[in-house]
Design a protein around this motif. Structure first.
Motif, PDB file in Angstrom:
ATOM      1  N   VAL A 126       0.840  -1.193   0.000  1.00 18.85           N
ATOM      2  CA  VAL A 126       0.000   0.000   0.000  1.00 18.85           C
ATOM      3  C   VAL A 126       0.876   1.244   0.000  1.00 18.85           C
ATOM      4  N   VAL A 127       0.582   2.159  -0.897  1.00 18.22           N
ATOM      5  CA  VAL A 127       1.293   3.441  -0.970  1.00 18.22           C
ATOM      6  C   VAL A 127       0.278   4.558  -0.761  1.00 18.22           C
ATOM      7  N   ILE A 128       0.495   5.364   0.267  1.00 12.84           N
ATOM      8  CA  ILE A 128      -0.441   6.413   0.669  1.00 12.84           C
ATOM      9  C   ILE A 128       0.041   7.772   0.174  1.00 12.84           C
ATOM     10  N   VAL A 129      -0.866   8.512  -0.449  1.00 15.93           N
ATOM     11  CA  VAL A 129      -0.578   9.882  -0.904  1.00 15.93           C
ATOM     12  C   VAL A 129      -1.534  10.816  -0.164  1.00 15.93           C
ATOM     13  N   PRO A 130      -1.035  11.600   0.808  1.00 12.64           N
ATOM     14  CA  PRO A 130      -1.915  12.451   1.628  1.00 12.64           C
ATOM     15  C   PRO A 130      -2.530  13.594   0.826  1.00 12.64           C
ATOM     16  N   LYS A 211      -5.799   5.991  11.740  1.00 19.15           N
ATOM     17  CA  LYS A 211      -6.710   4.847  11.868  1.00 19.15           C
ATOM     18  C   LYS A 211      -6.481   3.825  10.759  1.00 19.15           C
ATOM     19  N   LEU A 212      -6.320   4.306   9.542  1.00 23.59           N
ATOM     20  CA  LEU A 212      -6.081   3.380   8.440  1.00 23.59           C
ATOM     21  C   LEU A 212      -4.776   2.626   8.650  1.00 23.59           C
ATOM     22  N   ILE A 213      -3.733   3.331   9.071  1.00 21.00           N
ATOM     23  CA  ILE A 213      -2.439   2.689   9.326  1.00 21.00           C
ATOM     24  C   ILE A 213      -2.576   1.637  10.416  1.00 21.00           C
ATOM     25  N   GLU A 214      -3.290   1.991  11.479  1.00 17.18           N
ATOM     26  CA  GLU A 214      -3.453   1.045  12.595  1.00 17.18           C
ATOM     27  C   GLU A 214      -4.259  -0.174  12.176  1.00 17.18           C
ATOM     28  N   ASN A 215      -5.310   0.024  11.407  1.00 17.31           N
ATOM     29  CA  ASN A 215      -6.117  -1.108  10.950  1.00 17.31           C
ATOM     30  C   ASN A 215      -5.345  -2.008   9.995  1.00 17.31           C
ATOM     31  N   LEU A 216      -4.548  -1.408   9.113  1.00 18.65           N
ATOM     32  CA  LEU A 216      -3.716  -2.223   8.230  1.00 18.65           C
ATOM     33  C   LEU A 216      -2.650  -2.981   9.025  1.00 18.65           C
ATOM     34  N   ALA A 217      -2.126  -2.348  10.062  1.00 17.75           N
ATOM     35  CA  ALA A 217      -1.144  -3.032  10.913  1.00 17.75           C
ATOM     36  C   ALA A 217      -1.756  -4.244  11.600  1.00 17.75           C
ATOM     37  N   GLY A 223       6.152  -1.048   7.873  1.00 16.02           N
ATOM     38  CA  GLY A 223       6.955  -0.203   7.010  1.00 16.02           C
ATOM     39  C   GLY A 223       7.580  -0.909   5.828  1.00 16.02           C
ATOM     40  N   THR A 224       7.573  -2.234   5.828  1.00 19.60           N
ATOM     41  CA  THR A 224       8.118  -2.967   4.685  1.00 19.60           C
ATOM     42  C   THR A 224       7.074  -3.236   3.613  1.00 19.60           C
ATOM     43  N   SER A 225       5.821  -3.120   3.951  1.00 16.07           N
ATOM     44  CA  SER A 225       4.746  -3.403   2.990  1.00 16.07           C
ATOM     45  C   SER A 225       3.818  -2.216   2.771  1.00 16.07           C
ATOM     46  N   MET A 226       4.167  -1.083   3.368  1.00 12.28           N
ATOM     47  CA  MET A 226       3.313   0.094   3.284  1.00 12.28           C
ATOM     48  C   MET A 226       4.188   1.331   3.383  1.00 12.28           C
ATOM     49  N   SER A 227       3.907   2.345   2.574  1.00 12.89           N
ATOM     50  CA  SER A 227       4.669   3.597   2.599  1.00 12.89           C
ATOM     51  C   SER A 227       3.722   4.778   2.526  1.00 12.89           C
ATOM     52  N   MET A 228       4.169   5.899   3.093  1.00 16.48           N
ATOM     53  CA  MET A 228       3.460   7.161   2.921  1.00 16.48           C
ATOM     54  C   MET A 228       4.399   8.129   2.214  1.00 16.48           C
ATOM     55  N   LEU A 229       3.950   8.662   1.098  1.00 17.30           N
ATOM     56  CA  LEU A 229       4.750   9.611   0.320  1.00 17.30           C
ATOM     57  C   LEU A 229       4.135  11.004   0.469  1.00 17.30           C
ATOM     58  N   SER A 230       4.536  11.698   1.529  1.00 25.99           N
ATOM     59  CA  SER A 230       4.032  13.058   1.748  1.00 25.99           C
ATOM     60  C   SER A 230       4.756  14.026   0.824  1.00 25.99           C
ATOM     61  N   ALA A 253       9.321   4.231  -5.143  1.00 33.70           N
ATOM     62  CA  ALA A 253       8.711   3.518  -4.013  1.00 33.70           C
ATOM     63  C   ALA A 253       7.790   2.412  -4.505  1.00 33.70           C
ATOM     64  N   ILE A 254       6.991   2.703  -5.526  1.00 33.26           N
ATOM     65  CA  ILE A 254       6.073   1.695  -6.072  1.00 33.26           C
ATOM     66  C   ILE A 254       6.863   0.556  -6.706  1.00 33.26           C
ATOM     67  N   GLU A 255       7.894   0.880  -7.459  1.00 37.41           N
ATOM     68  CA  GLU A 255       8.709  -0.156  -8.104  1.00 37.41           C
ATOM     69  C   GLU A 255       9.412  -1.024  -7.067  1.00 37.41           C
ATOM     70  N   THR A 256       9.879  -0.416  -5.985  1.00 39.60           N
ATOM     71  CA  THR A 256      10.554  -1.185  -4.935  1.00 39.60           C
ATOM     72  C   THR A 256       9.588  -2.132  -4.247  1.00 39.60           C
ATOM     73  N   HIS A 257       8.404  -1.655  -3.907  1.00 44.84           N
ATOM     74  CA  HIS A 257       7.401  -2.533  -3.296  1.00 44.84           C
ATOM     75  C   HIS A 257       7.053  -3.686  -4.234  1.00 44.84           C
TER      76      HIS A 257
END
Length: 379
Positions: A126-130, A211-217, A223-230, A253-257
């Motif tokens: 999952v890659v998050i874009v705020p 909340k989304l981060i906590e629920n996904l956790a 941090g190895t399967s999810m990133s936030m790109l602020s 980041a997307i290519e690395t995941h």
């Protein structure tokens, strides 16, 4: 900003279908879990927080810029008025805000916890874009009035309010961009904070992505399967790449995941982040000799499983018009009269307009509609 025409290399399946790892109904439940009252109370709680900090500053010995400080005839009189107002109006709301937050964080009520009981596992990264204003901004270079705040957050934290009330003009000067270039003013560098903490909560008490981060956790993400790109949400979209290399970093980041997990990524965006993501999807398939990411026409199909767009600004935001023209926003207009008056005294419409007009991002969020909306025939 180039026209947002759909490229042949971006398939509908890659940009519109629902994620199998996180189905839309579950994602919606995570985002909006017990949230309708919270969203309605947001402006009130933010007003409570700002007003308490403002009056606390007014009643404490702080060195300030005299031109930035409002006229107050008597601090003693203000103290009595505030005490009465606090007891009758603000403190009960403040208490309910914290009680509601505590209740929402109970493990048994989390969707992620329930999915864990059903043996849900990590699949797509999952890659998050705020979105707009929700990422914290940090000072990396500034003028003498701000040097003591090196690497401190000038937006998105409690220290932001203290800095603002201590010297409003200095704070504003460091938050505005060059009105001619849309880039950094001379001798000032403000950049987005990085990592999950950049946009998990706004001013500590109002959750954005936490909340989304906590629920996904709960189901195994970290941090190895999810990133936030602020990113610096003040900038026009094209400057996100030319100044900060943001789209190149998002692509990497997307290519690395994808490489480390063997799975395509799910892009999750909110507000302005939806437009930023859509701009990225156009950029990444554009040839590098034309200023794009050079990923090839099939890059999205190869790397992106789905794009979950939460309250995105793809068609623009109507309130960007009064923000740019007059410095007024619906969010400010609905504040209780006492807080609204305090805000006007510290941060009036003219001051807001001058600041916001330097942010290229707001122009990118003007409502879309072509001649049907903006042409002379639409008058």
């Amino acid at each position: 900003m180039p026209p947002m025409r759909r490229k042949k290399g971006i398939s509908a399946s890659a940009s519109a279908r629902a994620a199998k790892a996180i189905c839309p109904s579950e994602l919606s439940a995570i985002i909006h879990e017990k949230d309708a009252p919270t969203k309605k109370r947001f402006q009130t709680y933010l007003a409570v927080f700002v007003s308490m900090l403002a009056v606390r500053w007014l009643l404490s010995p702080v060195q300030t810029n005299p031109s930035s400080k409002p006229n107050v005839d008597s601090k003693g009189q203000l103290q009595m008025v505030f005490d009465d107002f606090l007891a009758a109006n603000l403190q009960p709301l403040w208490d309910r805000a914290f009680n509601g937050t505590q209740h929402a964080l109970e493990e048994s009520s989390r969707v992620g916890h329930q999915l864990k009981k059903q043996n849900a596992k990590v699949k797509h990264p999952v890659v998050i874009v705020p979105g707009f204003v929700t990422s914290a901004l940090e000072l990396w270079e500034g003028e003498s009035c701000m040097k003591k705040n090196f690497r401190q957050r000038v937006w998105g934290s409690a220290s932001m309010a203290r800095t603002f009330f201590a010297d409003r003009d200095c704070w504003q000067k460091h938050l505005q961009l060059n009105p001619q270039t849309g880039m950094d003013p001379d001798n000032i560098r403000v950049r987005s904070a990085q990592g999950f903490e950049a946009a998990d909560n706004f001013i500590a008490t109002y959750w954005v992505w936490s909340k989304l981060i906590e629920n996904l956790a709960d189901v195994g993400y970290d941090g190895t399967s999810m990133s936030m790109l602020s990113y610096d949400w003040r900038l026009g979209y094209e400057y996100l790449e030319s100044r900060d290399g943001y789209f190149s970093k998002l692509k990497a980041a997307i290519e690395t995941h994808h490489k480390t997990s063997g799975e395509k990524a799910v892009l999750v965006s909110h507000s302005m982040g939806g437009t930023v993501t859509y701009y990225f999807l156009q950029w990444v398939v554009t040839d590098s000799k034309h200023g794009g990411g050079g990923g090839g026409k099939d890059w999205v199909e190869r790397h992106v499983h789905s794009f979950v767009n939460i309250a995105g600004t793809l068609l623009g935001v109507p309130k960007s018009i009064p923000a740019l023209l007059s410095g007024e926003l619906k969010d400010i207009a609905v504040l209780m009269p006492q807080i609204g008056d305090l805000l006007e005294q510290f941060f009036g419409r003219r001051v807001r307009k001058n600041l916001w007009n330097t942010w290229g991002s707001l122009y990118g969020m003007l409502p879309k509609g072509g001649d049907a909306l903006w042409g002379s025939g639409a008058d």
